[in-house]
Design a protein around this motif. Structure first.
Motif, mmCIF file in Angstrom:
data_model
loop_
_atom_site.group_PDB
_atom_site.id
_atom_site.type_symbol
_atom_site.label_atom_id
_atom_site.label_comp_id
_atom_site.label_asym_id
_atom_site.label_seq_id
_atom_site.Cartn_x
_atom_site.Cartn_y
_atom_site.Cartn_z
ATOM 1 N N LEU B 348 -92.287 -46.208 -108.249
ATOM 2 C CA LEU B 348 -90.933 -46.441 -107.724
ATOM 3 C C LEU B 348 -90.338 -47.736 -108.249
ATOM 4 N N SER B 355 -82.654 -42.466 -110.154
ATOM 5 C CA SER B 355 -83.320 -41.758 -109.056
ATOM 6 C C SER B 355 -84.806 -41.636 -109.372
ATOM 7 N N PHE B 364 -82.963 -32.365 -107.218
ATOM 8 C CA PHE B 364 -82.241 -32.905 -106.056
ATOM 9 C C PHE B 364 -81.234 -33.996 -106.429
ATOM 10 N N ARG B 369 -76.192 -32.671 -103.080
ATOM 11 C CA ARG B 369 -77.483 -32.696 -102.391
ATOM 12 C C ARG B 369 -77.738 -34.032 -101.711
ATOM 13 N N LYS B 400 -84.227 -43.583 -103.793
ATOM 14 C CA LYS B 400 -85.623 -43.218 -103.514
ATOM 15 C C LYS B 400 -85.612 -41.925 -102.704
ATOM 16 N N LEU B 401 -86.347 -40.944 -103.123
ATOM 17 C CA LEU B 401 -86.425 -39.692 -102.376
ATOM 18 C C LEU B 401 -87.874 -39.416 -102.054
ATOM 19 N N ILE B 402 -88.220 -39.308 -100.794
ATOM 20 C CA ILE B 402 -89.603 -39.013 -100.411
ATOM 21 C C ILE B 402 -89.672 -37.607 -99.862
ATOM 22 N N GLY B 403 -90.325 -36.737 -100.595
ATOM 23 C CA GLY B 403 -90.437 -35.347 -100.157
ATOM 24 C C GLY B 403 -91.875 -34.952 -99.982
ATOM 25 N N HIS B 404 -92.078 -33.698 -99.741
ATOM 26 C CA HIS B 404 -93.442 -33.171 -99.573
ATOM 27 C C HIS B 404 -93.533 -31.862 -100.327
ATOM 28 N N ASP B 406 -90.827 -30.497 -101.776
ATOM 29 C CA ASP B 406 -89.555 -29.801 -101.564
ATOM 30 C C ASP B 406 -88.932 -29.380 -102.885
ATOM 31 N N TYR B 411 -83.214 -24.317 -101.300
ATOM 32 C CA TYR B 411 -81.874 -24.626 -100.788
ATOM 33 C C TYR B 411 -80.842 -23.742 -101.455
ATOM 34 N N LYS B 416 -83.600 -22.786 -96.992
ATOM 35 C CA LYS B 416 -83.482 -24.036 -96.241
ATOM 36 C C LYS B 416 -82.054 -24.529 -96.371
ATOM 37 N N CYS B 417 -81.616 -25.380 -95.452
ATOM 38 C CA CYS B 417 -80.303 -25.979 -95.682
ATOM 39 C C CYS B 417 -80.278 -27.447 -95.308
ATOM 40 N N TYR B 418 -79.384 -28.172 -95.935
ATOM 41 C CA TYR B 418 -79.317 -29.623 -95.789
ATOM 42 C C TYR B 418 -78.807 -30.018 -94.407
ATOM 43 N N SER B 419 -79.396 -31.069 -93.864
ATOM 44 C CA SER B 419 -78.896 -31.570 -92.581
ATOM 45 C C SER B 419 -77.963 -32.768 -92.790
#
Lengths: 424, 424
Positions: B348, B355, B364, B369, B400-404, B406, B411, B416-419
Motif C-alpha cells: 500500500l 488506487s 472497482f 463504484r 485504499k480498498l480493503i476487500g475479501h 470481492d 455487482y 450484490k449492490c453498493y451501499s
C-alpha cells in the motif's frame, strides 16, 4: 548527468511515504543542529557569493546576505515545520462500498518535484524542510549568485540527514547550471511537478519548455476595491499596507479600484496619504480629473510593478470592479473594503482569485500567515486530482479572509501576533 | 470562431459559482425531462451516425448505438448526479488567524474546462451533467462518428437549460472539428484545464501541443500480484474478474505477477482457468518453464492490451513485485492478494498508484463504484494546488480498498449492490 540523479530520485520516492513521521521530524532536528554547528562555514561560503555579486542591484544583494541572526531565523523556520501535524496519511474520505468492502482516501507525497528558486539562501533550507516533512524528493536549483552558499547549505543538510536516514539523505539533489534545467525539463517521465519561483519570464520559459505539470504563479497583480459602502479611513489604511508594507512581493496590490460615487471624497485623501509614503500614482481618465497625478495607460492595468507605484481606476459599481479584476488580475489575491454584506458575498463568489479578502490587507496571502508554517510558493493554478475524478475532483478551493481593517504591518512590527487556532 | 466562444465561457465562468445548488439541480431535472421528451428525435439523429459508421469496428460501433433503454439509463445517471451533495462551498479549512480575523478555505469550480471524449453519446450527457452540478464551463468535443447524435443531445441539453437559467445554458459549448481542437489548445489564457478521454495517442498529442494543464491518464497498465501468503482460489477469481469482466477498459489488469515460491502451484491453475475464458497468456522466461504458453517480450510489460491477453511475470518477492509495478505500471490501480498484513502495508505505501487494492478486483477503480455518481475520467496526475502552498499542497491522495475477494462481476450482474454509506 543530472538525468541519472533524477532517475535515482524516482526510485527513492516510492519509499519515502512509508518513512515514519518521527524519523522525518528527527531528520529536521538534525538539520537544525547541523546548521547551528556550521554557521561559520556557511557564512564564509556566503562571503564568496557576496564578493562576486558586487554588481547586483541593492534589493537582490540584500536578499543574498546571510548573518548569524538570519541563520537562526532560518533554523526556527525548520522548527516550525517540524512542529506541524504530519501531512501524510491523513484520511480524507472513508467509505464502505458494501459491508466488508471499505474505501479510504488518504494523503501521500507527490513524488519527485523540481524547484527553481531565486538567489536567497533561506529558500533552499525552507524548501528542503518542507520536502523532508512531506516525503517528497526534490531536485533543487537556486540562483547562480548564491552558488557557494547553496552548496554549503546543501552539504550541511545532506550530512545531517545521513545521520538519521540514508533514504532521506538521498531524497534531495542539487542542480547548478542552466544546462541542468534544460535536461530536467525533458524528464517528464520521472518528475511529477515543476515549481518555478521567481519572475514571470522564468515561469513562462518553464511552461513553454516542458511537459511536466508546472505549479507556480506567473504574476501577482492584486487589487483593492474601495466600495461606496466601505469605511474611508479603513480603505486608506488597507491601501497603504497592501501597497507599501513590502512592495516587491506578489501579494502587494498594483491597482486600486474606487467606486465612482465616493471617488471625489476618497481620492484626494489617497493622494495625500500615499504620496506622503513616496508612492507614484497613475490614474485613469476620470481619476486625473479629480486628482493631479500621471495618467495611466492600458499597459498599467496588466503590470506587476513590484515597486512604489500604484495605478488607480474609477469603476462605476461593484459589477464593474469584479469584471475589471477578472480581466486584469492574475487570480492571486483581491480585497474589497465594504460594510455591505451583499456586496461582499457577490465579490467573494464572483472574483476568480485564490484569495479573496474582506476588509483586510492583501499582504496576508502567505503560507506563514495562513498558519502553514512555511510555503513552497503561491500557486495560481486551478487543478488537482488523481484517481477517479468525480464532482469533488472538478472543484478547487478558494481562501476567504474576513477582517476588520487588519493590516500586516501590525504583525510585522510585533504589535499583534498570530494565534493560528483551528475552529471546529 | 471557437475562440470567441471560449472567451465568452471565461466571462460566464466567474458567475457560475454563485448559482444556487437548487437552480443547478433544477437545470439537471430539466435536462432529464428534455431528453425524455426528445427520445425519438435523438434516436433518429443517432441513426444517421450509425448509417455512416458501417465500417467501424464492432466494439466502437456498439458504443455508438443509442436505444430507448440506453437513453433512460443515461437519464438515471443525471438523476444520480442531481442527488449528490453540492460539491461547491464545502468548507475545507476554517482558521482564526487572530481574534476577529478568520480564514476559511472552501470549494469553488475550476472554471473553463475543455473535454475531448470518445464516440459514445452517453459521455456528452454525463460530462454536461457533472459540469452543471459543479459549476464549471465546458467546451466539449466528441468523436466525429457521433456528430449527429452529439448535436442533437447538445441541442436538447441547451434548450432544457434555457428554461431554467440563461447563464447555465451559455456555460456549455460544442466543438466539432480537428481545427477546433488546434485552436482550443492555444487558448491557455482562457481555459483552465484540458481533459482528454480516449487513447494514449490523443493524450500525448494534447500534452505535446498545449500549455493548458492536462488531466488524464495516458495508460491503464494495472497489475495483480499473487503473493505467497494469498489465497489461491481468491487469486484466480480476482485475476479473472480484473482481466475479463470488461477487458477494453483502463482498470482491467494487463500483467499478473506471481511470487516465485507459489508459482508451480498457482500457474497451472491460472492457465486452465484463463484459457477456459479465452485469454491469451504470455509469460516470462520462468513462467514458460512451468506452463506451456507464449513467451512475453520486454514490450509486453509496458503494453495496455485492452483485450483478452494477459502477461505473466514471476517475481522473487514482494519488493521485486513493487519495483516491477512502479517501473512498468501507469500509476492507475494495482492489487495484492495476501493474508499477510505486513505485506499489505508495504504494498500500500510503496506502490505509487492512485488506487491500491487488497484482495479486490482492480475493476472497482471507477467513479460510480466509489460512490461519486459519475466520473469525468480517471486521472493519473499527481498535482493539485492553488493559493499559498504549504505542506498539504505538497501531498496528494491515494485510494485504499480493503476487500475479501470481492469482484465487480457480482455487482454488474446484480448479485450484490453498493451501499455507499459514509463512515464517520
Amino acid at each position: 548527468m543530472i538525468k541519472d540523479s533524477v532517475i535515482a530520485l524516482k526510485g527513492i520516492s516510492s519509499k519515502l511515504s512509508s518513512i515514519d513521521v518521527d524519523i522525518r521530524n528527527r531528520a529536521l532536528l538534525s538539520i537544525e543542529k547541523g546548521l547551528l554547528d556550521n554557521i561559520d562555514y556557511i557564512l564564509s561560503e556566503n562571503r564568496k557569493d557576496l564578493d562576486s555579486s558586487q554588481g547586483l542591484n541593492n534589493s537582490l544583494y540584500k536578499r543574498l546576505i546571510l548573518s548569524r541572526d538570519k541563520i537562526e531565523t532560518i533554523i526556527s523556520g525548520i522548527q516550525e515545520v517540524r512542529g506541524l501535524k504530519d501531512p501524510l496519511g491523513q484520511v480524507q474520505l472513508k467509505r464502505e462500498l458494501d459491508s466488508n468492502l471499505t474505501l479510504t482516501r488518504f494523503s501521500v507525497p507527490i513524488g519527485v518535484i523540481g524547484v527553481i528558486f531565486e538567489s536567497r539562501p533561506d529558500a533552499l533550507v525552507q524548501i528542503s524542510s518542507l520536502f523532508i516533512k512531506s516525503g517528497n524528493c526534490g531536485i533543487l536549483k537556486g540562483g547562480k549568485e548564491a552558488i557557494h552558499t547553496n552548496r554549503a547549505l546543501f552539504k550541511v543538510i545532506r550530512e545531517s540527514l545521513f545521520t538519521v536516514s540514508e533514504t532521506l539523505a538521498s531524497s534531495l539533489e542539487l542542480a547548478e547550471s542552466r544546462e541542468d534545467i534544460k535536461e530536467i525539463l525533458e524528464l517528464d517521465q520521472y518528475i511529477d511537478l515543476m515549481i518555478p519561483r521567481g519572475g514571470n519570464e522564468l515561469v513562462q520559459y518553464i511552461k513553454n519548455n516542458t511537459k511536466i505539470p508546472v505549479m507556480g504563479h506567473t504574476d501577482g497583480i492584486c487589487h483593492l476595491f474601495m466600495s461606496k459602502d466601505g469605511d474611508i479611513d479603513m480603505g486608506l489604511k488597507l491601501t497603504l499596507d497592501s501597497k507599501c508594507q513590502y512592495p516587491a512581493v506578489c501579494n502587494a496590490i498594483e491597482t486600486l479600484l474606487v467606486e465612482e460615487s465616493i471617488a471625489k471624497e476618497f481620492l484626494p485623501r489617497v493622494k495625500t496619504f500615499l504620496e506622503d509614503n513616496k508612492v507614484e500614482l497613475r490614474g485613469c481618465d476620470k481619476t486625473v480629473e479629480i486628482i493631479d497625478i500621471n495618467r495611466a495607460t492600458e499597459v498599467d492595468w496588466d503590470t506587476e510593478y513590484n515597486d512604489y507605484i500604484l495605478s488607480i481606476k474609477i469603476v462605476s459599481d461593484l459589477e464593474d470592479a469584479i469584471s475589471f479584476i477578472n480581466k486584469h488580475g492574475s487570480g492571486h489575491t483581491d480585497c474589497i473594503v465594504t460594510d455591505n454584506s451583499e456586496s461582499w458575498d457577490k465579490f467573494l463568489m464572483n472574483v476568480d482569485s485564490a484569495s479573496v479578502f474582506l476588509n483586510a490587507s492583501t499582504r496576508f496571502a502567505d503560507g506563514n500567515r495562513y498558519g502553514f508554517g512555511a510555503e513552497v510558493g503561491i500557486s495560481t493554478n486551478k487543478i488537482h486530482s488523481r484517481g477517479p475524478v468525480g464532482l469533488e475532483g472538478l472543484t478547487i478551493y478558494k481562501y476567504k479572509l474576513i477582517g476588520h481593517g487588519d493590516i500586516v504591518a501590525d504583525y510585522a512590527s510585533g504589535k499583534k501576533c498570530y494565534s493560528h487556532k483551528d475552529i471546529k
